[in-house]
Design an enzyme around this catalytic site. Structure first.
Site, PDB file in Angstrom:
ATOM      1  N   SER A  27     -11.731  66.992 118.946  1.00  0.00           N
ATOM      2  CA  SER A  27     -12.241  65.782 119.584  1.00  0.00           C
ATOM      3  C   SER A  27     -12.455  65.899 120.948  1.00  0.00           C
ATOM      4  O   SER A  27     -11.561  66.173 121.641  1.00  0.00           O
ATOM      5  CB  SER A  27     -11.593  64.644 119.281  1.00  0.00           C
ATOM      6  OG  SER A  27     -11.768  63.536 120.200  1.00  0.00           O
ATOM      7  N   HIS A  74     -16.125  66.738 117.049  1.00  0.00           N
ATOM      8  CA  HIS A  74     -15.903  65.374 116.938  1.00  0.00           C
ATOM      9  C   HIS A  74     -16.139  64.493 118.143  1.00  0.00           C
ATOM     10  O   HIS A  74     -15.563  64.976 119.271  1.00  0.00           O
ATOM     11  CB  HIS A  74     -14.486  64.884 116.585  1.00  0.00           C
ATOM     12  CG  HIS A  74     -14.021  63.546 116.173  1.00  0.00           C
ATOM     13  ND1 HIS A  74     -14.583  62.922 114.978  1.00  0.00           N
ATOM     14  CD2 HIS A  74     -13.559  62.665 116.672  1.00  0.00           C
ATOM     15  CE1 HIS A  74     -14.150  61.684 114.905  1.00  0.00           C
ATOM     16  NE2 HIS A  74     -13.383  61.344 116.030  1.00  0.00           N
ATOM     17  N   ASP A  81     -16.147  61.159 120.240  1.00  0.00           N
ATOM     18  CA  ASP A  81     -15.985  59.860 120.115  1.00  0.00           C
ATOM     19  C   ASP A  81     -16.681  58.686 121.159  1.00  0.00           C
ATOM     20  O   ASP A  81     -16.751  59.104 122.390  1.00  0.00           O
ATOM     21  CB  ASP A  81     -14.252  59.544 120.618  1.00  0.00           C
ATOM     22  CG  ASP A  81     -13.520  60.180 119.503  1.00  0.00           C
ATOM     23  OD1 ASP A  81     -13.683  59.790 118.388  1.00  0.00           O
ATOM     24  OD2 ASP A  81     -12.801  61.191 119.931  1.00  0.00           O
ATOM     25  N   MET A 124     -17.271  55.060 122.704  1.00  0.00           N
ATOM     26  CA  MET A 124     -16.664  53.987 122.783  1.00  0.00           C
ATOM     27  C   MET A 124     -17.411  53.036 123.626  1.00  0.00           C
ATOM     28  O   MET A 124     -17.770  53.411 124.811  1.00  0.00           O
ATOM     29  CB  MET A 124     -15.306  54.076 123.379  1.00  0.00           C
ATOM     30  CG  MET A 124     -14.529  55.223 122.463  1.00  0.00           C
ATOM     31  SD  MET A 124     -12.824  55.366 123.238  1.00  0.00           S
ATOM     32  CE  MET A 124     -12.064  56.552 122.179  1.00  0.00           C
ATOM     33  N   HIS A 158     -18.424  59.511 116.066  1.00  0.00           N
ATOM     34  CA  HIS A 158     -17.450  58.395 115.661  1.00  0.00           C
ATOM     35  C   HIS A 158     -17.904  57.156 116.460  1.00  0.00           C
ATOM     36  O   HIS A 158     -17.454  57.114 117.570  1.00  0.00           O
ATOM     37  CB  HIS A 158     -15.865  58.725 116.047  1.00  0.00           C
ATOM     38  CG  HIS A 158     -15.132  57.830 115.532  1.00  0.00           C
ATOM     39  ND1 HIS A 158     -13.849  58.059 115.782  1.00  0.00           N
ATOM     40  CD2 HIS A 158     -15.158  56.721 114.946  1.00  0.00           C
ATOM     41  CE1 HIS A 158     -12.880  56.993 115.401  1.00  0.00           C
ATOM     42  NE2 HIS A 158     -13.917  56.089 114.976  1.00  0.00           N
ATOM     43  N   MET A 204     -17.142  53.800 117.745  1.00  0.00           N
ATOM     44  CA  MET A 204     -16.531  52.736 118.171  1.00  0.00           C
ATOM     45  C   MET A 204     -17.062  51.764 118.888  1.00  0.00           C
ATOM     46  O   MET A 204     -16.761  51.704 120.013  1.00  0.00           O
ATOM     47  CB  MET A 204     -15.240  53.231 118.733  1.00  0.00           C
ATOM     48  CG  MET A 204     -14.456  54.121 117.643  1.00  0.00           C
ATOM     49  SD  MET A 204     -13.012  55.121 118.425  1.00  0.00           S
ATOM     50  CE  MET A 204     -13.889  56.766 118.861  1.00  0.00           C
ATOM     51  N   MET A 209      -8.383  56.054 109.864  1.00  0.00           N
ATOM     52  CA  MET A 209      -8.050  56.258 111.487  1.00  0.00           C
ATOM     53  C   MET A 209      -6.448  56.245 111.343  1.00  0.00           C
ATOM     54  O   MET A 209      -5.889  55.437 110.837  1.00  0.00           O
ATOM     55  CB  MET A 209      -8.320  54.963 112.197  1.00  0.00           C
ATOM     56  CG  MET A 209      -9.806  54.948 112.585  1.00  0.00           C
ATOM     57  SD  MET A 209     -10.230  56.519 113.331  1.00  0.00           S
ATOM     58  CE  MET A 209      -9.114  56.541 114.947  1.00  0.00           C
ATOM     59  N   ASP A 263      -7.881  61.185 111.576  1.00  0.00           N
ATOM     60  CA  ASP A 263      -8.297  60.894 113.063  1.00  0.00           C
ATOM     61  C   ASP A 263      -7.097  60.208 113.848  1.00  0.00           C
ATOM     62  O   ASP A 263      -7.104  58.850 113.444  1.00  0.00           O
ATOM     63  CB  ASP A 263      -9.540  60.583 113.358  1.00  0.00           C
ATOM     64  CG  ASP A 263      -9.936  60.416 114.852  1.00  0.00           C
ATOM     65  OD1 ASP A 263      -9.237  61.099 115.657  1.00  0.00           O
ATOM     66  OD2 ASP A 263     -11.075  59.898 115.285  1.00  0.00           O
TER      67      ASP A 263
END
Ligand code: DX5
Ligand code: ZN
Length: 223
Positions: A11, A36, A38, A40, A69, A71, A140, A178
């Site tokens: 990540s 990965h 992330d 957000m 991913h 979020m 998660m 994760d």
């Protein structure tokens, strides 16, 4: 689980953002299988990270599949941009998708593999009706928003039940975990049925990325 089927997904949240291309080249050379990413939005989770222009830049510097991913509170609104930017997987949170089936179809229509994920407090039942339609299920094992948190032990049983759900549905979805994944707890999550280990701080805060990735693979080999 065998040596050949475990996938390691560093990540980049824990990477040095000022030297992102170098960091990615380093994990690629170290044997990572996926990257990965992330995303957000400071709304669904209390942190702000990266958007489609960064993913587009990442796409140019790596051959690794980009495992994005999301979020974010409104994933439907950003699926086209992340698809265009070069994401290979787009994973959405069930908590953000009132029309989850439609969202999954939208991801696929954009030519991207569809993933679905759950916060630690969300029941696995949120996945039951769509598990046959997805390419990836992400469990998660921390509350999303930050790297470097501790693995929540109760998620292990959920991971096991997710494995059963996938297998019973005859789904070929990968099972990813994760949050708080370290070499020290990798055996437990692999035994529970995980195919893909996301690891941020475990890899990027280690002195030698290749040694750390090799250590994860050794755990899988010795199961
Ligand atoms: C948390 C993110 C994770 C995070 C994992 O919201 O989804 O991908 O970067 O970091 P570690 O491996 O340090 O827990
Ligand atoms: Zn993540």
């Amino acid at each position: 689980m065998s040596f050949t089927t475990v996938h390691i997904a560093p990540s980049i949240l824990s990477a040095d953002f000022a030297h992102l291309a170098d960091e990615i080249a380093a994990v690629e050379a170290a044997g990572a299988d996926l990257l990965h990413v992330d995303v957000m939005d400071g709304h669904f989770v209390p942190n702000l990270t990266i958007g489609p222009p960064i993913v587009e830049s990442l796409r140019k510097v790596t051959a690794l599949p980009l495992d994005v991913h999301l979020m974010v509170t409104n994933p439907d609104a950003v699926i086209p941009d992340f698809a265009q930017a070069g994401a290979n997987y787009l994973t959405v949170h069930t908590e953000t998708c009132p029309h989850l089936h439609r969202t999954i179809q939208s991801i696929k229509e954009h030519g991207v593999k569809a993933g679905v994920t759950l916060n630690p407090s969300t029941s696995l039942s949120a996945l039951e009706e769509v598990v046959a339609d997805v390419d990836l299920v992400l469990i998660m094992s921390v509350n999303p928003g930050f790297g470097g948190q501790s693995f929540i032990p109760a998620c292990l049983d959920k991971l096991r039940r997710a494995r059963q759900l996938i297998d019973q549905a005859g789904s070929r979805a990968l099972l990813e975990v994760d949050g708080g994944i370290k070499v020290e707890n990798a055996a437990k999550v692999l035994k529970a049925g995980a195919d893909v280990l996301v690891a941020g701080s475990a890899i990027f805060r280690s002195p030698n990325y290749a040694d750390t990735i090799a250590a994860f693979r050794n755990v899988a080999r010795e199961l």
